[in-house]
Design an enzyme around this catalytic site. Structure first.
Site, PDB file in Angstrom:
ATOM      1  N   HIS A  48       8.771 -18.678 -41.184  1.00  0.00           N
ATOM      2  CA  HIS A  48       8.222 -17.314 -41.266  1.00  0.00           C
ATOM      3  C   HIS A  48       8.309 -16.636 -39.900  1.00  0.00           C
ATOM      4  CE1 HIS A  48       5.736 -13.971 -42.436  1.00  0.00           C
ATOM      5  NE2 HIS A  48       5.415 -14.495 -43.602  1.00  0.00           N
TER       6      HIS A  48
ATOM      7  N   HIS B 102       8.711 -10.097 -43.075  1.00  0.00           N
ATOM      8  CA  HIS B 102       8.169  -8.888 -43.694  1.00  0.00           C
ATOM      9  C   HIS B 102       9.080  -7.752 -43.263  1.00  0.00           C
ATOM     10  CE1 HIS B 102       3.794 -10.683 -43.725  1.00  0.00           C
ATOM     11  NE2 HIS B 102       4.683 -11.423 -44.378  1.00  0.00           N
TER      12      HIS B 102
ATOM     13  N   HIS C 186       6.136 -17.444 -52.469  1.00  0.00           N
ATOM     14  CA  HIS C 186       4.848 -17.659 -51.805  1.00  0.00           C
ATOM     15  C   HIS C 186       3.808 -17.622 -52.913  1.00  0.00           C
ATOM     16  CE1 HIS C 186       6.088 -16.145 -47.510  1.00  0.00           C
ATOM     17  NE2 HIS C 186       6.518 -17.364 -47.783  1.00  0.00           N
TER      18      HIS C 186
ATOM     19  N   ASP D 194      -3.472  -6.950 -50.076  1.00  0.00           N
ATOM     20  CA  ASP D 194      -2.937  -8.140 -49.404  1.00  0.00           C
ATOM     21  C   ASP D 194      -4.023  -9.042 -48.822  1.00  0.00           C
ATOM     22  OD1 ASP D 194      -1.365 -10.064 -48.311  1.00  0.00           O
ATOM     23  OD2 ASP D 194      -0.386  -8.777 -46.830  1.00  0.00           O
TER      24      ASP D 194
ATOM     25  N   HIS E  51      -5.162 -12.809 -49.588  1.00  0.00           N
ATOM     26  CA  HIS E  51      -4.835 -13.984 -50.397  1.00  0.00           C
ATOM     27  C   HIS E  51      -6.099 -14.718 -50.828  1.00  0.00           C
ATOM     28  CE1 HIS E  51      -0.634 -14.366 -48.331  1.00  0.00           C
ATOM     29  NE2 HIS E  51      -0.959 -13.118 -48.588  1.00  0.00           N
TER      30      HIS E  51
ATOM     31  N   GLU F  65       0.076 -20.146 -49.428  1.00  0.00           N
ATOM     32  CA  GLU F  65      -0.457 -19.452 -48.239  1.00  0.00           C
ATOM     33  C   GLU F  65      -1.904 -19.086 -48.526  1.00  0.00           C
ATOM     34  OE1 GLU F  65       2.364 -16.163 -48.366  1.00  0.00           O
ATOM     35  OE2 GLU F  65       3.207 -16.899 -46.490  1.00  0.00           O
TER      36      GLU F  65
HETATM   37 ZN    ZN Z   1       0.155 -11.662 -47.535  1.00  0.00          ZN
HETATM   38 FE    FE Z   2       3.645 -14.328 -48.145  1.00  0.00          FE
HETATM   39 FE    FE Z   3       4.489 -13.322 -45.292  1.00  0.00          FE
END
Ligand code: ZN
Ligand code: FE
Ligand code: FE
Length: 280
Positions: free
Chosen positions: A71, A111, A215, A228, A230, A260
């Site tokens: 990432h 991203h 993910h 956003d 999680h 995640e």
């Molecule tokens: Zn996220």
């Molecule tokens: Fe992600």
């Molecule tokens: Fe990410």
């Protein structure tokens, strides 16, 4: 299920090198993992040791690990309105892809960026311009665009935006997509009530052939909230059954699934065991 095996991993802390990361992941029952190529909030790359990477490659092959899903840092923004931020994006991307050559054949996920008011099409153009500068025919890494929640001015909250980026990239063969279940849910794709419909839409707009990683996250907020945040797999707004339908979906078989979720090691081990039990 007659589907191909999937790989299950989680995001490990990048301290200690590849063998240390692999050991931590394997101890929790994972057969792949994700890691930050550098401090997620920016800054210099963690030093990578070629000997450690070579030992890891042999170990990973022996254990038949799935592809790693590295990432990029969150601060990497190719479509910032600030020149120093765009320059950091190019430098970090270049250095990270170089580092990824120590472990050929894996994924580098990022991203796409936030256009910070310049507009989606200007953002798409800037993101593709960076990719056209840093992708090379010699590289052995596939770069993944992550599906985003559409928070603030994020680019990539709609499948069409990722498609537009891909269309503007010259080295298409180096590109893929990583689908984040929390992000698409927050972005308004209702995978609880219409998983088949969402995946057909992904196929129609982007093409399932571009999908290389998932993910796997639940979300703290309702579908379409663009937040956003999680949640752990069995604790968010989606029912646990929704998560299990995702990992069991034939269109996603063979992919690496990266958790995640907000967990400590014990929590990850527990979620991985729950998924494996459900997969049979
Ligand atoms: Zn996220
Ligand atoms: Fe992600
Ligand atoms: Fe990410």
């Amino acid at each position: 299920m007659s589907t191909q095996k999937i790989y299950i991993g989680y995001h490990v802390s990048a301290s200690g090198g590849y063998m240390a990361m692999g050991g931590r992941a394997a101890a929790l029952g994972a057969d792949t993992f994700a890691f930050f190529t550098r401090n997620p909030r920016g800054g210099a790359a963690a030093r990578a040791d070629p000997e450690d990477a070579a030992a890891f490659r042999a170990w990973a092959e022996e254990r038949a690990l799935g592809p790693l899903v590295a990432h990029a840092p969150y601060t990497l923004n190719p479509c910032s309105d600030k020149e120093n931020v765009r320059e950091f994006a190019k430098l970090a991307f270049t250095e990270d892809l170089e580092r990824m050559e120590l472990t050929p054949g894996n994924y580098y996920n990022f991203h796409p960026g936030s256009h910070v008011g310049q507009g989606v099409s200007a953002g798409i153009e800037a993101i593709a311009a960076l990719l056209n500068e840093v992708l090379s025919p010699e590289m052995h890494t596939t770069v993944l665009l992550e599906t985003m929640a559409g928070k603030g001015s994020e680019v990539g909250g709609r499948f069409e935006e990722l498609r537009a980026i891909l269309d503007a990239v010259e080295r298409q063969e180096k590109m893929g997509v990583c689908l984040d279940t929390c992000h698409i849910w927050d972005g308004g794709y209702d995978i609880e009530n219409d998983l088949d419909g969402v995946l057909s839409e992904f196929d129609r707009v982007i093409g399932l052939g571009r999908l290389r990683a998932v993910h796997l996250n639940n979300s703290m907020n309702p579908c379409g909230s663009r937040k956003d945040r999680h949640a752990r797999l069995r604790e968010g707004r989606m029912a646990p059954e929704t998560i299990l339908r995702v990992v069991n979906h034939p269109a996603l078989s063979g992919l690496p699934f990266i958790l995640e979720t907000p967990n400590d090691d014990r929590g990850y081990a527990d979620e991985i065991a729950w998924l494996r039990a459900a997969l049979g």
